[in-house]
Write an enzyme that holds these catalytic residues in place. Structure first.
Site, short mmCIF file in Angstrom:
data_model
loop_
_atom_site.label_atom_id
_atom_site.label_comp_id
_atom_site.label_asym_id
_atom_site.label_seq_id
_atom_site.Cartn_x
_atom_site.Cartn_y
_atom_site.Cartn_z
N PHE A 135 0.86 -1.19 0.00
CA PHE A 135 0.00 0.00 0.00
C PHE A 135 0.89 1.23 0.00
O PHE A 135 1.72 1.42 0.88
CB PHE A 135 -0.94 0.05 1.22
N ASP A 220 9.28 2.69 1.54
CA ASP A 220 8.10 3.45 1.96
C ASP A 220 7.96 3.24 3.46
O ASP A 220 7.46 2.22 3.92
CB ASP A 220 6.86 2.94 1.22
N LYS A 249 2.92 10.39 8.10
CA LYS A 249 2.21 9.96 9.32
C LYS A 249 2.79 10.52 10.62
O LYS A 249 2.50 11.64 10.98
CB LYS A 249 2.14 8.43 9.36
C1 LIG Z 1 2.95 2.57 3.72
C2 LIG Z 1 2.08 3.72 3.31
N1 LIG Z 1 2.45 4.49 2.27
C3 LIG Z 1 1.72 5.54 1.87
C4 LIG Z 1 0.54 5.87 2.52
C5 LIG Z 1 -0.25 7.05 2.06
O1 LIG Z 1 -0.18 8.06 3.02
P1 LIG Z 1 -1.25 9.25 3.02
O2 LIG Z 1 -2.56 8.64 3.41
O3 LIG Z 1 -0.71 10.23 4.02
O4 LIG Z 1 -1.28 9.79 1.63
C6 LIG Z 1 0.11 5.09 3.61
C7 LIG Z 1 -1.16 5.38 4.28
O5 LIG Z 1 -1.73 4.59 4.99
C8 LIG Z 1 0.90 3.99 4.01
O6 LIG Z 1 0.54 3.21 5.04
#
Ligand SMILES: Cc1ncc(COP(=O)(O)O)c(C=O)c1O
Length: 399
Positions: A135, A220, A249
């Site tokens: 994700f 990520d 986050k």
């Molecule tokens: C691993 C990861 N990458 C990217 C994102 C996307 O972040 P945002 O919701 O701040 O765009 C999330 C969101 O849950 C995530 O868990």
């Protein structure tokens, strides 16, 4: 039922599946609804409130910065942005950073950087290998990288240039790569994918292979960064350093901010290549600077590691008492999941809400735990006890 649920139904786009709780206040690990009912918040704004709700140092930094300078544009230098840049670069051992506003934006930026690297150093290579069950966010390119039809099917055509392979399988990466590959992008622990950790051997193997092929390794760490795995950055837990690191986050202590960092090799942006109006604004970066300093100075990641062990032990005891219902307790630090034998995670989370602990059904059969890293031992035990009461209720109702 609260009047706000009706307001939401009428006025807000219907794309979120919400729990029937209207949260009006938070402090530390706790939040309160509009009737004054208290909950232990093990969702924490989706792994955002790493220092708990309304941490005094973060609140102070925001109040002072809000009264001083909130935004100025990146045409000029601003001090909180540069203090945060220096702190993150020094702590990560990477070379430079760019600030944006969210996790998806951090991923977009990381992808642009990897593509520019491919253009300049790899004869125009542009393909990025990502993992099944990943994700990476909700922008068009991030849902392409995520590779899950559930998120992307309604929005095709997608961005070209992404290939997906199974996680923890180095040979699959090698097979998927070709002269067009510029990067491998992955979460060291897949969060939305159900809290599934990569193995150290896999990440080490991937690091060596990327070095050999001159392909970039992109982590990520939007969910795993900022102390959640028991180290400031998740890559430190695994002992494998990426070329590009995406954060968001927990970075802002509750305020929206994203970032991507890179090492010298991947530092290929030139003036005009990337930009943002709000990214790196003084308000968000002052909050993030305060939050990051607290994480470091108060050794919050160490505490998270200890509390992770405590919560994990408590959940293992729940498992032992409910052997026929609980399949597995897994996770790293304070990113944890309980997998059930049946697809009842949604019901269990609903029952847990009523018992006073907020949780997330990350999969139909999996409940995710991502409390603030400032969690106390008593709160860890109490959260597990409330989870057990919710689980028991659902199991009894199902006979
Ligand atoms: C691993 C990861 N990458 C990217 C994102 C996307 O972040 P945002 O919701 O701040 O765009 C999330 C969101 O849950 C995530 O868990």
């Amino acid at each position: 039922m609260s009047q706000w649920t009706d307001v939401e139904k009428q006025y807000y786009m219907q794309c979120a599946r919400r729990q029937p709780v209207v949260i009006v206040r938070g402090q530390g690990t706790k939040v309160w609804d509009e009737d004054g009912k208290e909950y232990l918040d093990f969702v924490a704004g989706w792994a955002v409130n790493n220092l708990g709700h309304c941490h005094p140092e973060v609140v102070k930094a925001i109040q002072e910065q809000a009264a001083t300078l909130m935004v100025a544009s990146n045409q000029f230098y601003t001090v909180p942005q540069l203090k945060l840049a220096k702190l993150l670069v020094e702590q990560s051992g990477l070379s430079r950073v760019f600030f944006c506003n969210s996790g998806a934006e951090a991923i977009e930026g990381a992808i642009k950087l990897a593509r520019k690297f491919g253009k300049s150093a790899l004869n125009g290579a542009y393909e990025i290998i990502t993992l099944q069950n990943a994700f990476h966010g909700r922008t068009l390119t991030a849902i392409t990288a995520t590779g899950n039809p559930h998120y992307s099917d309604p929005f095709t055509p997608l961005t070209p240039g992404f290939v997906q392979v199974p996680a923890n399988d180095l040979e699959a990466v090698k097979r998927a790569s070709n002269g067009k590959t510029c990067a491998v992008l992955l979460e060291p622990v897949q969060g939305e994918g159900g809290v599934r950790a990569m193995s150290r051997e896999y990440l080490q193997g991937l690091r060596a292979w990327c070095d050999q092929k001159n392909v970039l390794l992109v982590f990520d760490e939007v969910q795993t960064g900022m102390g959640r795995l028991g180290t400031l950055f998740g890559f430190q837990y695994f002992g494998v350093k990426p070329d590009i690191l995406a954060l968001a986050k927990g970075l802002g202590g509750g305020v929206a901010i994203g970032a991507f960092l890179c090492n010298q090799k991947a530092d290929v942006f030139q003036p005009g290549d990337h930009g943002t109006t709000f990214g790196g604004n003084p308000l968000a970066t002052a909050a993030a600077y305060a939050a990051t300093r607290v994480l470091i100075e108060q050794k919050v990641p160490d505490h998270a590691r200890r509390m992770g062990q405590r919560l994990s032990q408590a959940l293992e005891q729940v498992k032992a008492r409910h052997e026929t219902a609980v399949r597995e307790v897994r996770g790293v630090g304070l990113l944890m999941a309980v997998e059930l034998y049946q697809d009842i995670a949604g019901d269990v989370v609903g029952a847990c809400n009523q018992e006073g602990v907020l949780l997330n059904a990350v999969r139909p059969n999996t409940v995710r735990f991502m409390p603030p890293l400032t969690l106390t031992a008593a709160e860890a035990d109490e959260g597990a006890a409330r989870f057990e009461r919710g689980l028991t209720k659902v199991l009894q109702a199902k006979g």
